[in-house]
Motif scaffolding. Structure first.
Motif: not given
Lengths: 110, 141
Positions: B56-81
């Motif tokens: 949010v603070q530093h990403a710069q748009p590559a073209g005319e579209r605004e930068v979007e943030l995506g966050v995908e979080t998964t919990v597996q039995p022994a792993l947070l990703q």
């Protein structure tokens, strides 16, 4: 995040309730700057209800510390919760921002 | 195939509102997986919010579209990703190595903090998407 302050006998206590993140960090800085401009240069930031702090929030606390010292005073923190304590320790800033158990203790020996 | 026990996904404009939305999503994720320790929840949440804030603070748009943030979080039995992405963004500018700022510096601690909080951090760039993949091996028994 909600900010409030109360002027005590020898310091001003600032409360910052909620998440101290990139959204609220500039607001904390502005709030504390106003408290200092109002004549209080000994500031205790009571973090009792600050459930979360990231590096932006930490940066704001350091900015507030510098502002208090520039005004001839100091800034101390109190009632640090586990997540905030973790961030302070991992960044070694627990040595710079002295934490006290309660706001009352922060300036009690000065 | 690895079992995903719980997951949350966010995508939206890379703006301040997104940070609170991602944080609220993580808080609700932990309610679904109470076996994840408080320490794991705390460290992983902090790393994800640091990464998302960095976009949010530093990403710069590559073209005319605004930068979007995506966050995908998964919990597996022994792993947070978490896959934390900047869409429609230029490649990250400047060093991607953690800095060691002085005691009175008010910024520059984010990357070092992320590295201290998770087990691995990897970076991928595909098209105009920058993705940081944060993994933390869960400390559950």
């Amino acid at each position: 995040m909600e900010f409030s302050y109360e002027v005590k006998d020898s310091y001003a206590e600032v409360k910052a309730d909620g998440r101290l993140n990139m959204v609220s960090a500039p607001k904390l800085r502005e709030f504390v700057t106003d408290v200092i401009a109002g004549g209080s240069n000994r500031i205790v930031v009571n973090l009792e209800n600050t459930a979360f702090m990231d590096s932006s929030g930490l940066g704001a606390l350091i900015g507030c510390l510098k502002a208090a010292r520039q005004a001839g005073g100091d800034l101390r923190i109190a009632a640090v919760q586990p997540q905030v304590n973790m961030v302070l320790k991992l960044t070694s800033m627990d040595k710079v921002l002295t934490a006290y158990a309660t706001a009352e203790e922060a300036f009690s020996n000065d | 195939m690895t079992e995903v026990l719980a997951a949350r996904s966010f995508r939206g404009p890379a703006a301040e509102d997104a940070i609170e939305a991602v944080h609220n999503g993580l808080d609700s994720l932990w309610l679904d997986v109470p076996f994840v320790t408080d320490m794991d929840q705390m460290t992983f949440t902090t790393a994800v919010i640091e990464s998302a804030s960095n976009i949010v603070q530093h990403a710069q748009p590559a073209g005319e579209r605004e930068v979007e943030l995506g966050v995908e979080t998964t919990v597996q039995p022994a792993l947070l990703q978490a896959r934390v992405s900047a869409y429609y963004a230029k490649p990250p500018f400047g060093p991607m190595e953690p800095a060691t700022p002085g005691d009175d510096a008010e910024s520059g601690r984010g990357l070092a903090l992320i590295e201290a909080l998770v087990t691995t951090v990897t970076f991928e760039r595909q098209g105009a998407t920058n993705t940081w993949v944060l993994s933390r091996t869960s400390s559950q028994d």
